[in-house]
Scaffold this active site. Structure first.
Site, PDB file in Angstrom:
ATOM      1  N   GLU A 111      31.474  61.591-140.854  1.00 21.70           N
ATOM      2  CA  GLU A 111      30.752  61.951-142.064  1.00 21.70           C
ATOM      3  C   GLU A 111      30.409  63.440-142.098  1.00 21.70           C
ATOM      4  O   GLU A 111      30.556  64.098-143.136  1.00 21.70           O
ATOM      5  CB  GLU A 111      29.449  61.146-142.177  1.00 21.70           C
ATOM      6  CG  GLU A 111      29.650  59.645-142.267  1.00 21.70           C
ATOM      7  CD  GLU A 111      29.555  58.934-140.922  1.00 21.70           C
ATOM      8  OE1 GLU A 111      29.049  57.806-140.885  1.00 21.70           O
ATOM      9  OE2 GLU A 111      30.028  59.508-139.905  1.00 21.70           O
ATOM     10  N   CYS A 166      23.678  60.663-139.259  1.00 19.37           N
ATOM     11  CA  CYS A 166      24.519  60.797-140.454  1.00 19.37           C
ATOM     12  C   CYS A 166      23.819  60.234-141.694  1.00 19.37           C
ATOM     13  O   CYS A 166      23.921  60.810-142.779  1.00 19.37           O
ATOM     14  CB  CYS A 166      25.861  60.119-140.232  1.00 19.37           C
ATOM     15  SG  CYS A 166      26.895  60.977-139.018  1.00 19.37           S
ATOM     16  N   HIS A 185      30.644  63.750-135.983  1.00 21.08           N
ATOM     17  CA  HIS A 185      30.969  62.434-136.535  1.00 21.08           C
ATOM     18  C   HIS A 185      31.787  62.622-137.810  1.00 21.08           C
ATOM     19  O   HIS A 185      31.751  63.677-138.442  1.00 21.08           O
ATOM     20  CB  HIS A 185      29.692  61.662-136.840  1.00 21.08           C
ATOM     21  CG  HIS A 185      28.954  61.218-135.617  1.00 21.08           C
ATOM     22  ND1 HIS A 185      27.945  60.290-135.652  1.00 21.08           N
ATOM     23  CD2 HIS A 185      29.081  61.571-134.302  1.00 21.08           C
ATOM     24  CE1 HIS A 185      27.486  60.078-134.432  1.00 21.08           C
ATOM     25  NE2 HIS A 185      28.151  60.857-133.596  1.00 21.08           N
ATOM     26  N   CYS A 236      25.343  56.322-138.519  1.00 25.78           N
ATOM     27  CA  CYS A 236      24.266  56.362-137.528  1.00 25.78           C
ATOM     28  C   CYS A 236      23.033  57.005-138.157  1.00 25.78           C
ATOM     29  O   CYS A 236      23.081  57.512-139.277  1.00 25.78           O
ATOM     30  CB  CYS A 236      24.712  57.148-136.289  1.00 25.78           C
ATOM     31  SG  CYS A 236      24.876  58.922-136.581  1.00 25.78           S
TER      32      CYS A 236
END
Length: 199
Positions: free
Chosen positions: A69, A106, A67, A103
Site C-alpha cells: 500500500e 497502512c 508494504h 496492517c
C-alpha cells in the site's frame, strides 16, 4: 419482500467489478512471491482505471515500511498527473483493492490520505488495522481524519493460499533461515463466520 431485479443485477455487476480489480491485486501478490517477498499485492482504482499497483518490497529494500500500500501511495504522490494540486486528501476519490487486510500502519496511512474505500481478500489476524486487531479505519475516533469502509472476503481463499505457499518456503533473507523441507502446503481453508464480504 425480495429486492427488485435492478438492485440484484447492480449488486452482481459491482461484485464482478470488485473481483476484476482483486484479480489484478492477486497478480501483484504472485509477483511478490516470485521475488521472495511476503505475497501481498494491491491496486488503487480511480474512475474505473488502475492508477497504481504495487507489491511488498520489504526484503528487497531491507525496509519494514515498504508494504504494498505504501509503495503504491508513493507512486501516486510522485506523479503530478495523478495528484495535480496539493490537497489534504489526495485519495478521496480512490478505492484500494489489496489481497490482505491492511496492517495498522497502512490502515492509518490510508485514513490520513482520505481513501474512499478498501476491499481486501483475507483477514490479517496478527496486524490487521481494519477490524481484525484494531479498527483504525473506522472504529477509532480521530479529531480530523474521517473513517473509511473496509470490506473483506474477496478472493479470500486465494489470498490465504498464496500466503501459505510463501510460508512453507525457506526465507533466505532471514538472519538464521529455518529448514522447512518437511512442511506441506495445507489447502483446506477454515471458514470464518465473518469471511463473507464485510464492512
Amino acid at each position: 419482500m425480495s429486492a427488485s431485479p435492478g438492485v440484484s443485477e447492480n449488486n452482481a455487476a459491482q461484485r464482478e467489478e470488485h473481483m476484476q480489480w482483486m484479480k489484478e491485486a492477486m497478480n501483484m501478490a504472485e509477483e511478490a512471491i516470485a521475488a521472495s517477498e511476503v505475497p501481498v499485492g494491491c491496486v488503487f482504482v480511480r474512475d474505473g482505471k488502475i492508477i497504481a499497483k504495487a507489491r511488498n518490497r520489504t526484503n528487497e529494500l531491507r525496509n519494514a515500511t515498504r508494504h504494498a500500500e505504501l509503495e503504491a501511495i508513493d507512486s501516486i504522490l510522485g506523479d503530478n498527473s495523478l495528484t495535480p494540486s496539493m490537497t489534504e486528501y489526495p485519495l478521496c476519490d480512490t478505492t484500494l483493492y489489496v489481497t490482505v487486510e491492511p496492517c495498522i500502519m497502512c490502515a492509518s496511512a490510508l485514513r490520513q490520505m482520505g481513501i474512499k474505500e478498501v476491499f481486501y481478500g483475507c483477514e490479517n489476524d496478527r496486524f490487521g488495522g481494519c477490524g481484525s486487531v484494531l479498527g483504525v479505519n473506522s472504529k477509532l475516533e480521530h479529531p480530523k481524519h474521517s473513517p473509511y469502509k473496509a470490506t473483506g472476503g474477496y478472493m479470500r481463499e486465494e489470498a490465504i493460499l498464496v500466503l501459505r505457499r510463501f510460508y512453507i518456503t525457506e526465507n533466505t533473507n532471514a538472519p538464521a533461515p529455518k529448514s522447512k523441507a518437511n512442511r506441506v502446503l495445507k489447502t483446506e481453508i477454515p471458514s470464518r463466520s465473518s469471511s463473507a464480504p464485510r464492512g
